[in-house]
Motif scaffolding. Structure first.
Motif, PDB file in Angstrom:
ATOM      1  N   VAL A  96       0.860  -1.183   0.000  1.00  7.31           N
ATOM      2  CA  VAL A  96       0.000   0.000   0.000  1.00  7.31           C
ATOM      3  C   VAL A  96       0.894   1.230   0.000  1.00  7.31           C
ATOM      4  CG1 VAL A  96      -0.208  -0.104   2.519  1.00  7.31           C
ATOM      5  CG2 VAL A  96      -1.839   1.256   1.196  1.00  7.31           C
ATOM      6  N   PHE A  97       0.506   2.240  -0.793  1.00  7.91           N
ATOM      7  CA  PHE A  97       1.245   3.498  -0.824  1.00  7.91           C
ATOM      8  C   PHE A  97       0.261   4.633  -1.044  1.00  7.91           C
ATOM      9  CE2 PHE A  97       3.539   7.040  -2.636  1.00  7.91           C
ATOM     10  CZ  PHE A  97       4.686   7.087  -1.858  1.00  7.91           C
ATOM     11  N   PHE A  98       0.314   5.641  -0.171  1.00  8.72           N
ATOM     12  CA  PHE A  98      -0.572   6.797  -0.276  1.00  8.72           C
ATOM     13  C   PHE A  98       0.251   8.065  -0.462  1.00  8.72           C
ATOM     14  CE2 PHE A  98      -4.029   4.155   0.638  1.00  8.72           C
ATOM     15  CZ  PHE A  98      -5.212   4.874   0.481  1.00  8.72           C
ATOM     16  N   LEU A  99      -0.182   8.884  -1.427  1.00  9.44           N
ATOM     17  CA  LEU A  99       0.452  10.171  -1.687  1.00  9.44           C
ATOM     18  C   LEU A  99       0.075  11.205  -0.639  1.00  9.44           C
ATOM     19  CD1 LEU A  99      -0.258  10.037  -5.467  1.00  9.44           C
ATOM     20  CD2 LEU A  99       2.039  10.227  -4.529  1.00  9.44           C
ATOM     21  N   ASN A 100      -1.140  11.105  -0.147  1.00 13.68           N
ATOM     22  CA  ASN A 100      -1.649  11.964   0.915  1.00 13.68           C
ATOM     23  C   ASN A 100      -2.728  11.176   1.639  1.00 13.68           C
ATOM     24  OD1 ASN A 100      -4.173  12.399  -0.618  1.00 13.68           O
ATOM     25  ND2 ASN A 100      -2.880  13.672  -1.938  1.00 13.68           N
ATOM     26  N   LYS A 101      -3.463  11.798   2.533  1.00 14.85           N
ATOM     27  CA  LYS A 101      -4.411  11.048   3.344  1.00 14.85           C
ATOM     28  C   LYS A 101      -5.565  10.466   2.537  1.00 14.85           C
ATOM     29  CE  LYS A 101      -7.136  15.086   4.791  1.00 14.85           C
ATOM     30  NZ  LYS A 101      -8.411  14.647   4.213  1.00 14.85           N
TER      31      LYS A 101
ATOM     32  N   THR B 155       0.409  10.584   6.721  1.00 16.94           N
ATOM     33  CA  THR B 155       0.535  11.627   7.739  1.00 16.94           C
ATOM     34  C   THR B 155       0.814  10.951   9.072  1.00 16.94           C
ATOM     35  OG1 THR B 155      -1.767  11.709   8.529  1.00 16.94           O
ATOM     36  CG2 THR B 155      -1.271  12.895   6.488  1.00 16.94           C
ATOM     37  N   ASP B 156       1.043  11.758  10.099  1.00 13.81           N
ATOM     38  CA  ASP B 156       1.313  11.189  11.420  1.00 13.81           C
ATOM     39  C   ASP B 156       0.098  10.501  12.020  1.00 13.81           C
ATOM     40  OD1 ASP B 156       3.888  12.051  11.283  1.00 13.81           O
ATOM     41  OD2 ASP B 156       3.603  13.808  12.562  1.00 13.81           O
ATOM     42  N   SER B 157      -1.099  10.857  11.575  1.00 12.26           N
ATOM     43  CA  SER B 157      -2.304  10.299  12.173  1.00 12.26           C
ATOM     44  C   SER B 157      -3.057   9.344  11.255  1.00 12.26           C
ATOM     45  CB  SER B 157      -3.254  11.417  12.611  1.00 12.26           C
ATOM     46  OG  SER B 157      -3.586  12.253  11.521  1.00 12.26           O
ATOM     47  N   VAL B 158      -2.898   9.482   9.937  1.00 10.99           N
ATOM     48  CA  VAL B 158      -3.620   8.643   8.976  1.00 10.99           C
ATOM     49  C   VAL B 158      -2.676   7.571   8.441  1.00 10.99           C
ATOM     50  CG1 VAL B 158      -4.864   8.555   6.785  1.00 10.99           C
ATOM     51  CG2 VAL B 158      -5.174  10.510   8.327  1.00 10.99           C
ATOM     52  N   CYS B 159      -3.065   6.314   8.623  1.00 13.32           N
ATOM     53  CA  CYS B 159      -2.260   5.190   8.159  1.00 13.32           C
ATOM     54  C   CYS B 159      -3.173   4.137   7.540  1.00 13.32           C
ATOM     55  CB  CYS B 159      -1.479   4.546   9.298  1.00 13.32           C
ATOM     56  SG  CYS B 159      -0.341   5.641  10.171  1.00 13.32           S
ATOM     57  N   TYR B 160      -2.618   3.361   6.632  1.00 15.84           N
ATOM     58  CA  TYR B 160      -3.328   2.257   5.987  1.00 15.84           C
ATOM     59  C   TYR B 160      -2.495   0.987   6.132  1.00 15.84           C
ATOM     60  CZ  TYR B 160      -6.076   5.940   3.745  1.00 15.84           C
ATOM     61  OH  TYR B 160      -6.886   7.023   3.510  1.00 15.84           O
ATOM     62  N   ALA B 161      -3.176  -0.140   6.272  1.00 12.50           N
ATOM     63  CA  ALA B 161      -2.516  -1.439   6.373  1.00 12.50           C
ATOM     64  C   ALA B 161      -3.260  -2.439   5.502  1.00 12.50           C
ATOM     65  CB  ALA B 161      -2.493  -1.927   7.821  1.00 12.50           C
ATOM     66  N   VAL B 162      -2.515  -3.294   4.804  1.00 10.97           N
ATOM     67  CA  VAL B 162      -3.130  -4.296   3.926  1.00 10.97           C
ATOM     68  C   VAL B 162      -2.522  -5.655   4.222  1.00 10.97           C
ATOM     69  CG1 VAL B 162      -3.584  -2.613   2.109  1.00 10.97           C
ATOM     70  CG2 VAL B 162      -1.454  -3.934   2.061  1.00 10.97           C
ATOM     71  N   GLY B 163      -3.265  -6.704   3.812  1.00 10.53           N
ATOM     72  CA  GLY B 163      -2.763  -8.046   4.062  1.00 10.53           C
ATOM     73  C   GLY B 163      -3.540  -9.120   3.367  1.00 10.53           C
ATOM     74  N   ARG B 164      -3.418 -10.304   3.915  1.00 11.53           N
ATOM     75  CA  ARG B 164      -4.035 -11.494   3.336  1.00 11.53           C
ATOM     76  C   ARG B 164      -5.565 -11.357   3.317  1.00 11.53           C
ATOM     77  NH1 ARG B 164      -1.252 -16.212   2.953  1.00 11.53           N
ATOM     78  NH2 ARG B 164       0.151 -15.599   4.644  1.00 11.53           N
ATOM     79  N   TYR B 165      -6.191 -12.048   2.376  1.00 12.88           N
ATOM     80  CA  TYR B 165      -7.648 -12.060   2.223  1.00 12.88           C
ATOM     81  C   TYR B 165      -8.210 -10.699   1.826  1.00 12.88           C
ATOM     82  CZ  TYR B 165      -6.728 -16.289   4.854  1.00 12.88           C
ATOM     83  OH  TYR B 165      -6.195 -17.470   5.283  1.00 12.88           O
TER      84      TYR B 165
END
Length: 459
Positions: free
Chosen positions: A49-54, A345-355
């Motif tokens: 996962v890669f985000f340019l901004n929030k 950002t310091d407060s907005v994050c994303y995580a991805v995974g299996r399924y």
């Protein structure tokens, strides 16, 4: 040249499963904004996962699609923080497994995505269209890479890929946007990059460059030199040229049905790789990804030995890692392995995974819950909680040296259940917990310098 093996370029406005997650209470931590709810068990998932901004970002991987022996690869794009996604399918005409492993965007227009079986794609219009580039020229002793594990570009033209599978492990560099490449086989075994600046870069394998990737060499000391339990380096994250982490797997430790790779190791250096501190985490079978935001805050994601937590956070530079609450499971009633975490950002994050899981936090992971995986370091002589287990009340005492500001109690789900304002002249307090249900609770004592944490059981 347009995409090889590309059949259907139509964009599908994919509304992934939404929990009322965007309206969850402020104390919510990571909530699920997408998963694949097939009735057929599958092991496909999102790899990066890669985000340019929030709001604007990409997810890549290879989901399981019913009817395909070898599933197509996918690039997802969102402009609204994951409420909806455009989907670009890359169908597989070769009778072999292929998938995207990584994506990186040096700016709003240009992105690169890499994976297995000559998957090197580029966009120059922010992901509206993707073009395929032939990377067969990249190789070691005549063997082109079967798998590209990671990609990082400093700008539109200068970037790197690494390959660590099968024959021909290498790091390759381009200065013309992927048309031509120069390879370096010194860093065989590299799976991921971390560049704290344009001159300094590291790989998970303990390789380092100090000249912008022109040359690479092994760091002064391997993270797990003379460490018999070490088995495999996996991920890397540096916040500056000296301070960083490498995650890896151990072997011959706790056995939960797996003969090896059954405990995680996180190594930290404060001097650019000259020396390392190693910590074992027996509750984590794999450490898959590390994302440090600064010298204090960061996350790692992995695969636990026990199905409890899959994302951990530090707020003290890796001295302690605390579990993060994940809200939302799939139809099989379990959480996914976490393969990648990115925080625009310091407060907005994303995580991805299996399924095909996608998780999001908008408050930096919410409050720290639990006692973390360095539990012995959390409760100190400066803070006491008794009786434990507690009945209708619990007494909290702390040393006079602590300049205490507030006290809060959280339940197992990270919800604040008690809050007390304290004066500096107070060194103890008796809390009425008679109204709390039975269970485990986590006490946070906020001081002027740090956060003191303890746990207690309500009977």
């Amino acid at each position: 040249m347009y995409m090889k093996n590309f059949v259907n370029s139509s964009k599908v406005n994919l509304l992934l499963l939404l929990l009322a997650g965007f309206c969850l209470q402020a104390k919510a931590q990571w909530y699920m904004i997408g998963s694949r709810d097939d009735t057929i068990p599958n092991t496909g998932g999102w790899e990066d996962v890669f985000f340019l901004n929030k709001d604007t970002g990409f997810v890549v991987g290879s989901p399981y699609i019913q009817g395909y022996t070898y599933s197509p690869s996918v690039i997802l794009r969102t402009h609204n923080g994951g409420i909806s996604w455009d989907t670009t399918w890359f169908y597989n005409t070769l009778q072999i497994q292929h998938r995207f492993n990584a994506i990186h965007c040096p700016n709003d227009s240009t992105c690169y995505a890499v994976g297995s079986k000559d998957k090197f794609y580029k966009t120059t219009d922010g992901g509206n269209t993707w073009t395929w580039s032939n990377i067969n020229a990249i190789g070691y002793m005549g063997n082109p890479p079967a798998v590209m594990n990671d990609v990082y570009f400093m700008n539109n033209d200068t970037g790197f890929i690494c390959h660590a599978n099968m024959v021909g492990s290498l790091v390759a560099r381009t200065t013309d946007g992927g048309i031509s490449w120069v390879t370096d086989s010194v860093c065989g075994g590299s799976l991921s990059f971390s560049f704290p600046n344009d001159s300094i870069g590291y790989t998970n394998f303990g390789c380092k460059t100090t000249d912008g990737g022109n040359t690479w060499g092994i760091v002064s000391t391997f993270p797990h030199e003379n460490y018999p339990q070490y088995n495999s380096y996996v991920c890397v994250s540096f916040v500056n040229e000296n301070f960083g982490f490498i995650g890896s797997h151990g072997k011959d430790g706790f056995d939960y049905g797996y003969p090896s790779f059954n405990f995680g190791i996180i190594s930290r250096t404060k001097d650019g790789g000259d020396t390392w501190e190693n910590n074992d985490y027996p509750n984590i079978r794999f450490v898959n990804t590390i994302q440090m935001l600064n010298k204090n805050e960061g996350y790692f994601g992995g695969t636990p030995n026990q199905h409890l937590r899959y994302i951990f956070k530090t707020e003290n530079g890796g001295d302690n890692w605390y579990p993060q609450e994940l809200i939302g499971k799939n139809i099989y009633n379990y959480y996914p392995d976490i393969f990648s975490i990115h925080c625009p950002t310091d407060s907005v994050c994303y995580a991805v995974g299996r399924y095909q899981y996608i998780y999001k936090t908008t408050n930096g992971g919410g409050p720290l819950i639990g006692v973390g995986i360095n539990e012995s370091k959390m409760q100190t002589e400066s803070l006491r909680v008794y009786p434990n287990p507690a009945g209708n009340s619990v007494t909290v005492e702390w040393s006079k040296e602590l300049q205490v500001q507030s006290l809060a109690v959280f339940d197992y789900l990270g919800r604040e259940v008690l809050n007390e304002k304290l004066s500096n002249n107070t060194h103890n307090i008796q809390l009425d917990v008679s109204a709390l249900p039975q269970g485990m609770y986590f006490l946070h004592l906020q001081t002027e310098k740090d956060l003191q944490t303890a746990k207690f059981i309500k009977q």
